[in-house]
Design a protein around this motif. Sequence first.
Motif, PDB file in Angstrom:
ATOM      1  N   MET A  50      81.225  54.693  49.406  1.00 46.08           N
ATOM      2  CA  MET A  50      81.262  53.537  48.511  1.00 46.08           C
ATOM      3  C   MET A  50      82.147  53.837  47.306  1.00 46.08           C
ATOM      4  SD  MET A  50      78.095  51.663  46.553  1.00 46.08           S
ATOM      5  CE  MET A  50      77.364  51.141  48.092  1.00 46.08           C
ATOM      6  N   PHE A  51      83.033  52.924  46.978  1.00 47.09           N
ATOM      7  CA  PHE A  51      83.892  53.089  45.820  1.00 47.09           C
ATOM      8  C   PHE A  51      83.166  52.634  44.563  1.00 47.09           C
ATOM      9  CE2 PHE A  51      86.807  52.831  49.333  1.00 47.09           C
ATOM     10  CZ  PHE A  51      87.725  53.809  49.033  1.00 47.09           C
ATOM     11  N   HIS A  52      83.585  53.210  43.428  1.00 46.67           N
ATOM     12  CA  HIS A  52      82.881  52.914  42.180  1.00 46.67           C
ATOM     13  C   HIS A  52      83.882  52.720  41.056  1.00 46.67           C
ATOM     14  CE1 HIS A  52      80.048  53.086  38.920  1.00 46.67           C
ATOM     15  NE2 HIS A  52      80.634  54.159  38.415  1.00 46.67           N
ATOM     16  N   LEU A  53      83.798  51.562  40.398  1.00 44.87           N
ATOM     17  CA  LEU A  53      84.588  51.304  39.199  1.00 44.87           C
ATOM     18  C   LEU A  53      83.615  51.199  38.047  1.00 44.87           C
ATOM     19  CD1 LEU A  53      87.406  50.756  38.083  1.00 44.87           C
ATOM     20  CD2 LEU A  53      86.984  48.324  38.400  1.00 44.87           C
ATOM     21  N   SER A  54      83.588  52.235  37.206  1.00 41.34           N
ATOM     22  CA  SER A  54      82.550  52.308  36.191  1.00 41.34           C
ATOM     23  C   SER A  54      82.734  51.273  35.103  1.00 41.34           C
ATOM     24  CB  SER A  54      82.542  53.708  35.555  1.00 41.34           C
ATOM     25  OG  SER A  54      83.694  53.877  34.761  1.00 41.34           O
ATOM     26  N   LYS A  55      81.618  50.939  34.434  1.00 34.55           N
ATOM     27  CA  LYS A  55      81.676  50.026  33.297  1.00 34.55           C
ATOM     28  C   LYS A  55      82.493  50.634  32.172  1.00 34.55           C
ATOM     29  CE  LYS A  55      77.302  47.749  34.277  1.00 34.55           C
ATOM     30  NZ  LYS A  55      75.922  47.474  33.791  1.00 34.55           N
ATOM     31  N   LYS A  56      82.457  51.975  32.075  1.00 35.40           N
ATOM     32  CA  LYS A  56      83.227  52.657  31.044  1.00 35.40           C
ATOM     33  C   LYS A  56      84.711  52.405  31.237  1.00 35.40           C
ATOM     34  CE  LYS A  56      83.964  57.209  28.989  1.00 35.40           C
ATOM     35  NZ  LYS A  56      83.601  58.628  29.070  1.00 35.40           N
ATOM     36  N   GLN A  57      85.162  52.375  32.501  1.00 35.10           N
ATOM     37  CA  GLN A  57      86.555  52.096  32.769  1.00 35.10           C
ATOM     38  C   GLN A  57      86.930  50.714  32.272  1.00 35.10           C
ATOM     39  OE1 GLN A  57      86.607  52.908  37.044  1.00 35.10           O
ATOM     40  NE2 GLN A  57      88.146  54.441  36.646  1.00 35.10           N
ATOM     41  N   ASP A  58      86.073  49.715  32.591  1.00 31.85           N
ATOM     42  CA  ASP A  58      86.368  48.358  32.153  1.00 31.85           C
ATOM     43  C   ASP A  58      86.407  48.266  30.634  1.00 31.85           C
ATOM     44  OD1 ASP A  58      86.507  47.430  34.731  1.00 31.85           O
ATOM     45  OD2 ASP A  58      84.372  46.992  34.818  1.00 31.85           O
ATOM     46  N   LYS A  59      85.470  48.971  29.986  1.00 31.15           N
ATOM     47  CA  LYS A  59      85.373  48.923  28.542  1.00 31.15           C
ATOM     48  C   LYS A  59      86.637  49.399  27.870  1.00 31.15           C
ATOM     49  CE  LYS A  59      82.615  50.766  24.722  1.00 31.15           C
ATOM     50  NZ  LYS A  59      81.468  51.630  24.375  1.00 31.15           N
ATOM     51  N   HIS A  60      87.250  50.446  28.447  1.00 30.38           N
ATOM     52  CA  HIS A  60      88.419  51.039  27.796  1.00 30.38           C
ATOM     53  C   HIS A  60      89.732  50.576  28.402  1.00 30.38           C
ATOM     54  CE1 HIS A  60      86.030  53.692  25.313  1.00 30.38           C
ATOM     55  NE2 HIS A  60      85.311  53.998  26.378  1.00 30.38           N
ATOM     56  N   GLY A 109      93.125  49.083  37.313  1.00 28.52           N
ATOM     57  CA  GLY A 109      92.678  50.212  38.117  1.00 28.52           C
ATOM     58  C   GLY A 109      91.862  49.765  39.318  1.00 28.52           C
ATOM     59  N   GLN A 110      91.975  48.504  39.683  1.00 31.25           N
ATOM     60  CA  GLN A 110      91.170  47.948  40.766  1.00 31.25           C
ATOM     61  C   GLN A 110      91.590  48.487  42.136  1.00 31.25           C
ATOM     62  OE1 GLN A 110      88.525  45.908  40.460  1.00 31.25           O
ATOM     63  NE2 GLN A 110      88.671  46.032  38.233  1.00 31.25           N
ATOM     64  N   SER A 167      99.618  47.844  46.058  1.00 32.28           N
ATOM     65  CA  SER A 167      98.875  48.531  45.003  1.00 32.28           C
ATOM     66  C   SER A 167      99.755  49.050  43.878  1.00 32.28           C
ATOM     67  CB  SER A 167      98.098  49.712  45.602  1.00 32.28           C
ATOM     68  OG  SER A 167      97.222  49.270  46.605  1.00 32.28           O
ATOM     69  N   VAL A 168     101.005  49.325  44.163  1.00 27.93           N
ATOM     70  CA  VAL A 168     101.875  49.890  43.127  1.00 27.93           C
ATOM     71  C   VAL A 168     102.142  48.827  42.054  1.00 27.93           C
ATOM     72  CG1 VAL A 168     104.064  49.237  44.241  1.00 27.93           C
ATOM     73  CG2 VAL A 168     103.958  51.267  42.763  1.00 27.93           C
ATOM     74  N   GLN A 169     102.227  49.275  40.797  1.00 31.67           N
ATOM     75  CA  GLN A 169     102.401  48.359  39.682  1.00 31.67           C
ATOM     76  C   GLN A 169     103.631  48.729  38.859  1.00 31.67           C
ATOM     77  OE1 GLN A 169      98.478  47.360  37.649  1.00 31.67           O
ATOM     78  NE2 GLN A 169      97.891  49.247  38.707  1.00 31.67           N
ATOM     79  N   ALA A 188      97.929  53.649  40.415  1.00 34.86           N
ATOM     80  CA  ALA A 188      96.707  54.080  39.734  1.00 34.86           C
ATOM     81  C   ALA A 188      95.791  54.816  40.709  1.00 34.86           C
ATOM     82  CB  ALA A 188      95.998  52.859  39.144  1.00 34.86           C
ATOM     83  N   ALA A 189      94.735  55.430  40.181  1.00 34.25           N
ATOM     84  CA  ALA A 189      93.804  56.158  41.046  1.00 34.25           C
ATOM     85  C   ALA A 189      92.965  55.213  41.887  1.00 34.25           C
ATOM     86  CB  ALA A 189      92.905  57.047  40.201  1.00 34.25           C
ATOM     87  N   GLY A 190      92.738  54.016  41.374  1.00 34.46           N
ATOM     88  CA  GLY A 190      91.870  53.079  42.088  1.00 34.46           C
ATOM     89  C   GLY A 190      90.406  53.372  41.799  1.00 34.46           C
ATOM     90  N   PRO A 191      89.505  52.648  42.453  1.00 33.89           N
ATOM     91  CA  PRO A 191      88.069  52.904  42.268  1.00 33.89           C
ATOM     92  C   PRO A 191      87.727  54.342  42.646  1.00 33.89           C
ATOM     93  CG  PRO A 191      88.446  50.863  43.456  1.00 33.89           C
ATOM     94  CD  PRO A 191      89.777  51.531  43.365  1.00 33.89           C
ATOM     95  N   ILE A 192      86.751  54.909  41.956  1.00 34.19           N
ATOM     96  CA  ILE A 192      86.372  56.305  42.212  1.00 34.19           C
ATOM     97  C   ILE A 192      85.683  56.408  43.573  1.00 34.19           C
ATOM     98  CG2 ILE A 192      84.923  58.212  41.433  1.00 34.19           C
ATOM     99  CD1 ILE A 192      85.301  57.125  38.578  1.00 34.19           C
ATOM    100  N   PRO A 193      86.258  57.205  44.494  1.00 36.80           N
ATOM    101  CA  PRO A 193      85.668  57.333  45.834  1.00 36.80           C
ATOM    102  C   PRO A 193      84.644  58.470  45.873  1.00 36.80           C
ATOM    103  CG  PRO A 193      87.744  58.495  45.774  1.00 36.80           C
ATOM    104  CD  PRO A 193      87.537  57.937  44.378  1.00 36.80           C
ATOM    105  N   PRO A 194      83.819  58.529  46.906  1.00 37.73           N
ATOM    106  CA  PRO A 194      82.835  59.624  47.006  1.00 37.73           C
ATOM    107  C   PRO A 194      83.439  60.921  47.531  1.00 37.73           C
ATOM    108  CG  PRO A 194      82.602  58.119  48.844  1.00 37.73           C
ATOM    109  CD  PRO A 194      83.650  57.520  47.957  1.00 37.73           C
TER     110      PRO A 194
END
Length: 234
Positions: free
Chosen positions: A1-11, A100-101, A117-119, A130-136
Motif C-alpha cells: 500500500m502506498f502512503h502520502l502522509s499528511k505531513k507531506q501535504d502540509k509542507h 508528489g502524487q 509522471s515527470v514534471q 518526484a518520489a511519489g507516494p511512500i511505498p512499503p
Amino acid sequence: MFHLSKKQDKHRDSGRRLITLANPKSPIAEQYRTIRTNLQFTALGATLQTIVVTSASPGEGKSTTASNLAIVYAQLGKRVLLMDCDMRKPTVHFTFQLSGQTGMSTVLAKRTTFDRSVQMTKVPKLHLLAAGPIPPNPSELLASPMMKQLLDEVKEKYDLIILDAPPLMHVADSRLLASETDGTILVVGCDNSNRDLVLKAKEQLVLSGAHMLGIVMNKRERGGKDAYYAYTYE
C-alpha cells in the motif's frame, strides 16, 4: 500500500530556497558551478550521464546539493532529469513546489508511466521525477528490473540524470543505485557528520562497486563570510 502522509501535504507549498536560483551570483552558487566544472574534468572523457548524490546520514545536505547541481547543469543548456529516489523521506518535490502524487514509486510499480509522471520545473530544461507516494518496499522497487528499464529509458531522453538517494548508513537503497550509475557524490555536512560513519559510507560505496566521483564538504566554515561552502575531490 502506498502512503502520502499528511505531513507531506502540509509542507507541499512551503518550498525550499535554492541558492542557484535565488542568488545566482552568490559565492555559494559559484561553488556549485565549480563542482559542475570539476565533475567534467573528473570524467576524463568517460561517460558521466547518471550521478547519484547521497550522504552517510540524514541532514547533511544531499537533497539541496542534488537540486542545485541539477539547476547549474540545466543552466548550461543540458537536458537534465532530477530523480528523487529517496522514497522513504521524499523532499525534492517540496523544494520545487511540485506534486508528489506520482513519481518513482508509481512508475516502478507500473501504476503509471514515466511520461505521465515527470514534471517540468520553473528552470528551463530541468525536469523532476518526484518520489511519489511512500511505498512499503523501496529497496525491492529500486532493485527490480523495472528500475534498470527506467534508467535506460531516461538516458535516451536526457543529457544528465541526477539521482537523490537515501543516506547510506540507514538503508541499502543508495548502494543499489550507485552500482547501476556512472558515478557517486558523497555529501558530508561539516556541522553534524560523524567521521566514522562517513568512512564506513565510503567503504560501503567502494564495496558495492560504485565509482566515487568525490566528496562535497557542505556547511563548512572557512573563516570568511563568503566561504560557507567548500568542496574537495579525490
